[in-house]
Design a protein around this motif. Sequence first.
Motif, PDB file in Angstrom:
ATOM      1  N   ALA A  40       0.839  -1.198   0.000  1.00  0.00           N
ATOM      2  CA  ALA A  40       0.000   0.000   0.000  1.00  0.00           C
ATOM      3  C   ALA A  40       0.878   1.253   0.000  1.00  0.00           C
ATOM      4  O   ALA A  40       2.015   1.249   0.479  1.00  0.00           O
ATOM      5  CB  ALA A  40      -0.920   0.003   1.211  1.00  0.00           C
ATOM      6  N   LEU A  41       0.332   2.332  -0.555  1.00  0.00           N
ATOM      7  CA  LEU A  41       1.052   3.596  -0.690  1.00  0.00           C
ATOM      8  C   LEU A  41       0.244   4.701  -0.019  1.00  0.00           C
ATOM      9  O   LEU A  41      -0.965   4.817  -0.230  1.00  0.00           O
ATOM     10  CB  LEU A  41       1.270   3.917  -2.167  1.00  0.00           C
ATOM     11  N   ALA A  42       0.918   5.517   0.787  1.00  0.00           N
ATOM     12  CA  ALA A  42       0.296   6.692   1.398  1.00  0.00           C
ATOM     13  C   ALA A  42       1.003   7.932   0.885  1.00  0.00           C
ATOM     14  O   ALA A  42       2.240   7.966   0.805  1.00  0.00           O
ATOM     15  CB  ALA A  42       0.391   6.630   2.921  1.00  0.00           C
ATOM     16  N   ALA A  63       7.372   5.358   8.167  1.00  0.00           N
ATOM     17  CA  ALA A  63       7.963   4.574   7.086  1.00  0.00           C
ATOM     18  C   ALA A  63       8.648   3.324   7.614  1.00  0.00           C
ATOM     19  O   ALA A  63       8.561   2.246   7.013  1.00  0.00           O
ATOM     20  CB  ALA A  63       8.962   5.431   6.302  1.00  0.00           C
ATOM     21  N   GLY A  64       9.330   3.445   8.747  1.00  0.00           N
ATOM     22  CA  GLY A  64      10.034   2.298   9.305  1.00  0.00           C
ATOM     23  C   GLY A  64       9.129   1.287   9.971  1.00  0.00           C
ATOM     24  O   GLY A  64       9.367   0.074   9.874  1.00  0.00           O
ATOM     25  N   GLY A  67       6.128   0.655   6.677  1.00  0.00           N
ATOM     26  CA  GLY A  67       6.459   0.565   5.256  1.00  0.00           C
ATOM     27  C   GLY A  67       7.828  -0.010   4.998  1.00  0.00           C
ATOM     28  O   GLY A  67       8.383  -0.753   5.810  1.00  0.00           O
ATOM     29  N   ASP A  68       8.404   0.401   3.837  1.00  0.00           N
ATOM     30  CA  ASP A  68       9.712  -0.145   3.449  1.00  0.00           C
ATOM     31  C   ASP A  68      10.866   0.643   4.037  1.00  0.00           C
ATOM     32  O   ASP A  68      12.032   0.344   3.767  1.00  0.00           O
ATOM     33  CB  ASP A  68       9.825  -0.194   1.918  1.00  0.00           C
ATOM     34  N   GLY A  69      10.572   1.664   4.844  1.00  0.00           N
ATOM     35  CA  GLY A  69      11.610   2.440   5.514  1.00  0.00           C
ATOM     36  C   GLY A  69      12.078   3.651   4.750  1.00  0.00           C
ATOM     37  O   GLY A  69      12.681   4.554   5.330  1.00  0.00           O
ATOM     38  N   GLU A  70      11.821   3.702   3.438  1.00  0.00           N
ATOM     39  CA  GLU A  70      12.287   4.814   2.614  1.00  0.00           C
ATOM     40  C   GLU A  70      11.212   5.889   2.507  1.00  0.00           C
ATOM     41  O   GLU A  70      10.021   5.630   2.714  1.00  0.00           O
ATOM     42  CB  GLU A  70      12.682   4.327   1.223  1.00  0.00           C
ATOM     43  N   LEU A  71      11.649   7.098   2.140  1.00  0.00           N
ATOM     44  CA  LEU A  71      10.729   8.200   1.921  1.00  0.00           C
ATOM     45  C   LEU A  71      10.905   8.683   0.488  1.00  0.00           C
ATOM     46  O   LEU A  71      12.030   8.890   0.031  1.00  0.00           O
ATOM     47  CB  LEU A  71      10.977   9.334   2.917  1.00  0.00           C
ATOM     48  N   HIS A  72       9.803   8.848  -0.210  1.00  0.00           N
ATOM     49  CA  HIS A  72       9.830   9.190  -1.629  1.00  0.00           C
ATOM     50  C   HIS A  72       9.235  10.580  -1.822  1.00  0.00           C
ATOM     51  O   HIS A  72       8.091  10.839  -1.429  1.00  0.00           O
ATOM     52  CB  HIS A  72       9.036   8.161  -2.433  1.00  0.00           C
ATOM     53  N   LEU A  73      10.017  11.482  -2.430  1.00  0.00           N
ATOM     54  CA  LEU A  73       9.546  12.835  -2.688  1.00  0.00           C
ATOM     55  C   LEU A  73       8.758  12.870  -3.989  1.00  0.00           C
ATOM     56  O   LEU A  73       9.103  12.186  -4.959  1.00  0.00           O
ATOM     57  CB  LEU A  73      10.727  13.801  -2.779  1.00  0.00           C
ATOM     58  N   THR A  74       7.719  13.695  -4.034  1.00  0.00           N
ATOM     59  CA  THR A  74       6.874  13.795  -5.221  1.00  0.00           C
ATOM     60  C   THR A  74       7.139  15.114  -5.947  1.00  0.00           C
ATOM     61  O   THR A  74       7.838  16.004  -5.446  1.00  0.00           O
ATOM     62  CB  THR A  74       5.381  13.719  -4.858  1.00  0.00           C
ATOM     63  N   VAL A  79       5.361  13.815   0.347  1.00  0.00           N
ATOM     64  CA  VAL A  79       6.113  12.604   0.687  1.00  0.00           C
ATOM     65  C   VAL A  79       5.219  11.389   0.497  1.00  0.00           C
ATOM     66  O   VAL A  79       4.061  11.384   0.937  1.00  0.00           O
ATOM     67  CB  VAL A  79       6.608  12.646   2.148  1.00  0.00           C
ATOM     68  N   GLN A  80       5.750  10.382  -0.162  1.00  0.00           N
ATOM     69  CA  GLN A  80       5.047   9.110  -0.290  1.00  0.00           C
ATOM     70  C   GLN A  80       5.743   8.050   0.556  1.00  0.00           C
ATOM     71  O   GLN A  80       6.973   7.969   0.590  1.00  0.00           O
ATOM     72  CB  GLN A  80       4.975   8.663  -1.753  1.00  0.00           C
ATOM     73  N   LEU A  81       4.924   7.263   1.227  1.00  0.00           N
ATOM     74  CA  LEU A  81       5.400   6.124   1.998  1.00  0.00           C
ATOM     75  C   LEU A  81       4.931   4.877   1.279  1.00  0.00           C
ATOM     76  O   LEU A  81       3.740   4.709   1.022  1.00  0.00           O
ATOM     77  CB  LEU A  81       4.824   6.177   3.422  1.00  0.00           C
ATOM     78  N   ARG A  82       5.852   4.004   0.939  1.00  0.00           N
ATOM     79  CA  ARG A  82       5.540   2.831   0.125  1.00  0.00           C
ATOM     80  C   ARG A  82       5.752   1.549   0.920  1.00  0.00           C
ATOM     81  O   ARG A  82       6.405   1.534   1.959  1.00  0.00           O
ATOM     82  CB  ARG A  82       6.401   2.798  -1.146  1.00  0.00           C
ATOM     83  N   GLY A  83       5.219   0.472   0.371  1.00  0.00           N
ATOM     84  CA  GLY A  83       5.396  -0.828   0.992  1.00  0.00           C
ATOM     85  C   GLY A  83       4.642  -0.990   2.289  1.00  0.00           C
ATOM     86  O   GLY A  83       5.019  -1.813   3.137  1.00  0.00           O
ATOM     87  N   LEU A  84       3.566  -0.218   2.474  1.00  0.00           N
ATOM     88  CA  LEU A  84       2.795  -0.322   3.710  1.00  0.00           C
ATOM     89  C   LEU A  84       2.017  -1.632   3.751  1.00  0.00           C
ATOM     90  O   LEU A  84       1.521  -2.107   2.724  1.00  0.00           O
ATOM     91  CB  LEU A  84       1.815   0.846   3.825  1.00  0.00           C
TER      92      LEU A  84
END
Length: 443
Positions: A40-42, A63-64, A67-74, A79-84
């Motif tokens: 899931a992605l937030a 994120a930690g 999710g997957d621990g990483e932070l993704h800038l848009t 900020v997107q949090l992935r791997g939730l």
Amino acid sequence: MLAAMPDSAPSPLSSGGASPRDGGDACPGTLRLHRADDGALARVRVPGGVLSPDRADALLAVAGRFGDGELHLTSRGNVQLRGLDAECGGGPADLLGAAGLLPSAAHERARNIVASPLAGLDGSPSVSGWLSELDGLVCGSAAAATLSGRFLFALDSGRGDTDALGADVTLIAEGGDCLLRVGAADEVFRLPAADGPRAALLAAETFLRAARDSGAWRVKDLPDDVRATLVRTTGAAAGSAVHRPRPRTAKAPAPGLVTAPDNGTTVAAISVGVPLGRLAPAQWRLLTETARRYGNELRLTPWRGIVVPGPFGQTGQSGQTGRTRRSEHAAEALDALAAAGLITGPDSPWTGVGACIGHPGCAKSLSDVRAEAGAAVGPVGRLPVYWSGCERRCGHPHGEWIDVVVTPDGHRISHVRGEHRDPRPAVRDDPAALAAAVAEARS
């Protein structure tokens, strides 16, 4: 607990009842997660990209933990949090809400505001007052809760950077006044600076009424006659008209030290780029601690970068010695960020390179474009390049760039200038030929 909704949940209805847009806005948020192939992605809205270190810590914690621990800038400074985990429920929203990142559950996807990252630092005026007032007005408007997650406000300090992003409503600082632009119209309206945020909200609410029958998500989606009426109606309520075409190219802050306008030697901020917009936990922690030590603020940019405002050095320092020592502090901080893998100068091969999430994170992507972009990184090009795993081109830049799109027939490379596209022959199954073709197109 604020429970997260699946991405199939219907959008809120406007006060006018059912709309053709009902149920169609799939933009994710913190309460409505998107189901991606990697979990899931937030998407966490960060108005103006402005983050305190404590709120940055909260994002990393979510994120930690979930999710997957990483932070993704848009491309909107969010900020997107992935791997939730799909079963995370309202846990992320609860933590983010406690940190002040979710002030209104009803408006969380409507808080799309970009702002000039160097405002108040490089000689251009600050827009922080506009930002806090507009965010408060949006969160206090029942109508604004029905804005789609795609609708965008922009606050431009007069640099033309965020004005070029094609926002739906833009405020531009000019002297002691404000210019209001609706959509991409060449006509802007002059009004007192203090009236800007309220005028921006009224323009958005007027758009909602205009869009009720057309199903438009954004100003550019309106029929031509309806859009023209919207601009005239907004102008009549705003102020005198001024002809001011929107800038064609959005220029990101150059990576490196940002000097104040006093004498060109005082360092006002540090600007860094983030390769492909992806930050590992250690990089995020370093940026957060840099902000906490010096200026106590992070500014996420719409170009997947981060500006850390100063002052750099100990309080009480003054004169030439103080300026020299502050510059040394800034240089030391910049060196540490460079060692962590961030872009700190124009000579980095990653400068101007962007990509969508690609495969395996996105089921629609035809390739792992992030890996391909990394394999093709070479000398710095004159033009930015953006790699897309499919024709949707999620997160692509604005203005002029080299567009690399994966198709069933290979990688199609185009030179994009506004609405004009100059395509080149597709490159098939040859990484070396692809890298050479991209380098040639960027030169």
